[in-house]
Motif scaffolding. Structure first.
Motif, PDB file in Angstrom:
ATOM      1  N   VAL A 242     -58.230 -22.910  29.045  1.00  0.00           N
ATOM      2  CA  VAL A 242     -58.109 -21.607  29.702  1.00  0.00           C
ATOM      3  C   VAL A 242     -57.427 -20.619  28.781  1.00  0.00           C
ATOM      4  O   VAL A 242     -57.816 -19.459  28.660  1.00  0.00           O
ATOM      5  N   ASN A 243     -56.397 -21.108  28.095  1.00  0.00           N
ATOM      6  CA  ASN A 243     -55.581 -20.193  27.308  1.00  0.00           C
ATOM      7  C   ASN A 243     -54.730 -20.998  26.316  1.00  0.00           C
ATOM      8  O   ASN A 243     -53.736 -21.591  26.735  1.00  0.00           O
ATOM      9  N   PRO A 244     -55.129 -21.060  25.031  1.00  0.00           N
ATOM     10  CA  PRO A 244     -56.253 -20.375  24.395  1.00  0.00           C
ATOM     11  C   PRO A 244     -57.592 -21.022  24.752  1.00  0.00           C
ATOM     12  O   PRO A 244     -57.636 -22.143  25.251  1.00  0.00           O
ATOM     13  N   GLY A 245     -58.639 -20.257  24.485  1.00  0.00           N
ATOM     14  CA  GLY A 245     -59.978 -20.743  24.723  1.00  0.00           C
ATOM     15  C   GLY A 245     -60.810 -19.865  25.622  1.00  0.00           C
ATOM     16  O   GLY A 245     -62.029 -19.851  25.533  1.00  0.00           O
ATOM     17  N   PHE A 246     -60.133 -19.105  26.515  1.00  0.00           N
ATOM     18  CA  PHE A 246     -60.908 -18.275  27.428  1.00  0.00           C
ATOM     19  C   PHE A 246     -60.236 -16.933  27.725  1.00  0.00           C
ATOM     20  O   PHE A 246     -60.694 -15.890  27.293  1.00  0.00           O
TER      21      PHE A 246
ATOM     22  N   LEU B 138     -62.577 -13.768  26.385  1.00  0.00           N
ATOM     23  CA  LEU B 138     -62.847 -12.564  27.180  1.00  0.00           C
ATOM     24  C   LEU B 138     -62.719 -11.301  26.338  1.00  0.00           C
ATOM     25  O   LEU B 138     -63.556 -10.397  26.419  1.00  0.00           O
ATOM     26  N   ALA B 139     -61.653 -11.231  25.530  1.00  0.00           N
ATOM     27  CA  ALA B 139     -61.452 -10.046  24.697  1.00  0.00           C
ATOM     28  C   ALA B 139     -62.565  -9.889  23.676  1.00  0.00           C
ATOM     29  O   ALA B 139     -63.086  -8.779  23.461  1.00  0.00           O
ATOM     30  N   ILE B 140     -62.952 -10.981  23.039  1.00  0.00           N
ATOM     31  CA  ILE B 140     -64.021 -10.926  22.037  1.00  0.00           C
ATOM     32  C   ILE B 140     -65.331 -10.482  22.682  1.00  0.00           C
ATOM     33  O   ILE B 140     -66.058  -9.636  22.147  1.00  0.00           O
ATOM     34  N   THR B 141     -65.636 -11.026  23.861  1.00  0.00           N
ATOM     35  CA  THR B 141     -66.877 -10.677  24.552  1.00  0.00           C
ATOM     36  C   THR B 141     -66.880  -9.216  24.986  1.00  0.00           C
ATOM     37  O   THR B 141     -67.881  -8.499  24.811  1.00  0.00           O
TER      38      THR B 141
ATOM     39  N   GLU C 283     -52.498 -18.288  18.142  1.00  0.00           N
ATOM     40  CA  GLU C 283     -53.889 -18.686  17.922  1.00  0.00           C
ATOM     41  C   GLU C 283     -54.844 -17.705  18.604  1.00  0.00           C
ATOM     42  O   GLU C 283     -55.872 -17.312  18.026  1.00  0.00           O
ATOM     43  N   SER C 284     -54.513 -17.301  19.831  1.00  0.00           N
ATOM     44  CA  SER C 284     -55.364 -16.332  20.531  1.00  0.00           C
ATOM     45  C   SER C 284     -55.376 -14.988  19.812  1.00  0.00           C
ATOM     46  O   SER C 284     -56.438 -14.389  19.601  1.00  0.00           O
ATOM     47  N   ILE C 285     -54.200 -14.503  19.441  1.00  0.00           N
ATOM     48  CA  ILE C 285     -54.111 -13.201  18.777  1.00  0.00           C
ATOM     49  C   ILE C 285     -54.873 -13.206  17.458  1.00  0.00           C
ATOM     50  O   ILE C 285     -55.667 -12.298  17.168  1.00  0.00           O
ATOM     51  N   SER C 286     -54.644 -14.231  16.649  1.00  0.00           N
ATOM     52  CA  SER C 286     -55.286 -14.263  15.334  1.00  0.00           C
ATOM     53  C   SER C 286     -56.789 -14.463  15.450  1.00  0.00           C
ATOM     54  O   SER C 286     -57.562 -13.909  14.652  1.00  0.00           O
ATOM     55  N   MET C 287     -57.241 -15.229  16.448  1.00  0.00           N
ATOM     56  CA  MET C 287     -58.673 -15.410  16.640  1.00  0.00           C
ATOM     57  C   MET C 287     -59.358 -14.107  17.015  1.00  0.00           C
ATOM     58  O   MET C 287     -60.394 -13.747  16.456  1.00  0.00           O
ATOM     59  N   VAL C 288     -58.783 -13.378  17.979  1.00  0.00           N
ATOM     60  CA  VAL C 288     -59.390 -12.130  18.424  1.00  0.00           C
ATOM     61  C   VAL C 288     -59.446 -11.115  17.290  1.00  0.00           C
ATOM     62  O   VAL C 288     -60.480 -10.474  17.054  1.00  0.00           O
ATOM     63  N   CYS C 289     -58.349 -10.973  16.579  1.00  0.00           N
ATOM     64  CA  CYS C 289     -58.314  -9.979  15.509  1.00  0.00           C
ATOM     65  C   CYS C 289     -59.271 -10.340  14.378  1.00  0.00           C
ATOM     66  O   CYS C 289     -59.931  -9.460  13.810  1.00  0.00           O
ATOM     67  N   ALA C 290     -59.383 -11.630  14.063  1.00  0.00           N
ATOM     68  CA  ALA C 290     -60.343 -12.054  13.041  1.00  0.00           C
ATOM     69  C   ALA C 290     -61.768 -11.756  13.491  1.00  0.00           C
ATOM     70  O   ALA C 290     -62.601 -11.295  12.703  1.00  0.00           O
TER      71      ALA C 290
END
Length: 343
Positions: free
Chosen positions: A146-150, A155-158, A213-220
């Motif tokens: 759920v978090n990280p992962g969704f 959601l932000a990337i989508t 992990e969530s922050i760096s994934m979205v920004c990347a």
């Protein structure tokens, strides 16, 4: 006429090993077992010696025996499996050797490991070792949940797909910790003194694991890799006696949970602002993702995403997308979205 995706969704039956049978691992196994038409659980592994030799039904409930005996080692459980549903630890320092073993056994993996969700920011060397092991053995590794992962990343990337540009990602997650499993309640510090809470925070293994992990994934994914991530965790204190199921009455001045903030910076400016509140009796639980840009867009999930059942669901629902993926260490941004089954 062929149905789109029928090879994956309707005709294939996957052989699965459940690795790690704590509260989340047992929930994953229970859901996987309920889908007998698609999933055949051929093995179950947990290092707890008290579980060795027990039928899996003793952990997942139900009257019927599954015929799956819990083993302490993968070698005793791998009976021609296709994929492993891995749920042992939040930390790569613990899970890496397990994941390498699974790769070397030629097994695809879906894991709940939070630090594996996007390890290139904080654990680059481990990421390289795991990616190499997966490719060498022709398998795929994916961490999700759920978090990280969704909630705070997928959601932000989508959502960003309908924006001409994005200048900042903002996300909020507020949840009532009493609705979650006991280990989670302990991880947010319910019942501790402020001093005990602060000592736990210093270990680096307290609170929500996976925010960087969530922050760096979205920004990347948005083409602006972060150079720095800051985190701050503080105790949520009760001002009046609060009765809880697992900790009795929490006295005024004691901890009922935590507030955690994270910020990501790129080229000298803030590009991500994340806020999490996890405490007993939290009001107005919700998930929010807001992209500041052209256009600015905001999504809110009223009541929030139920963490435990949703984690089990996204792990099980990720089986086909992992099996269909190219070898290597993947993230949720690399693969098609997970989908459920129609009841």
């Amino acid at each position: 006429m062929d149905l789109p995706g029928k090879e994956t969704v309707f005709l294939t039956k996957w052989k699965v090993v459940c690795f790690g049978l704590g509260p989340i691992g047992a929930s994953i196994a229970k859901l996987a077992y309920s889908r007998k038409s698609q999933i055949d659980i051929v093995g179950a592994v947990d290092v707890n010696p008290a579980l060795a030799g027990k039928d899996l039904s003793e952990l997942i409930g139900g009257q019927e025996k599954t015929g799956v005996k819990i083993s302490q080692r993968l070698t005793d459980a791998d009976r021609g499996a296709d994929i492993v549903l891995h749920a042992t630890s939040s930390f790569l320092s613990v899970a890496e050797s397990q994941l390498i073993e699974l790769c070397e056994a030629g097994l695809d993996v879906v894991s709940t490991n939070e630090e594996l969700a996007f390890p290139w920011y904080n654990h680059q060397e481990a990421a390289q070792r795991l990616d190499a092991a997966a490719k060498r053995n022709g398998v795929t590794l994916l961490a999700t949940g759920v978090n990280p992962g969704f909630v705070l990343d997928t959601l932000a990337i989508t959502l960003s797909g309908v924006c001409a540009k994005v200048s900042e990602v903002r996300a909020t997650r507020i949840l009532d910790a009493t609705k979650r499993r006991l280990p989670f309640q302990k991880k947010v510090g319910i019942g501790l003194t402020v001093e005990e809470f602060d000592e736990n925070v210093k270990t680096g293994k307290f609170g929500h694991i996976g925010l960087p992990e969530s922050i760096s994934m979205v920004c990347a994914a948005l083409g602006r890799p972060v150079e720095k991530i800051e985190q701050h965790i503080e105790a949520k204190i009760t001002g009046e006696p609060l009765r809880t199921e697992n900790f009795g009455v929490v006295s005024p001045g004691r901890v009922i949970g935590l507030i955690q903030d994270g910020a990501g910076y790129s080229v000298g400016r803030k590009v991500a602002t994340y806020h999490i509140e996890m405490y007993a009796g939290a009001k107005d639980p919700r998930d929010e993702v807001e992209l500041i840009g052209d256009p600015t867009i905001k999504l809110q999930i009223l009541g929030g995403t139920p963490g435990d059942i949703a984690t089990a669901a996204i792990i099980v629902n990720s089986i086909p997308r992992v099996i269909d993926s190219a070898p290597g260490l993947m993230t949720v941004r690399d693969l098609r979205p997970a989908t459920s089954v129609m009841a």
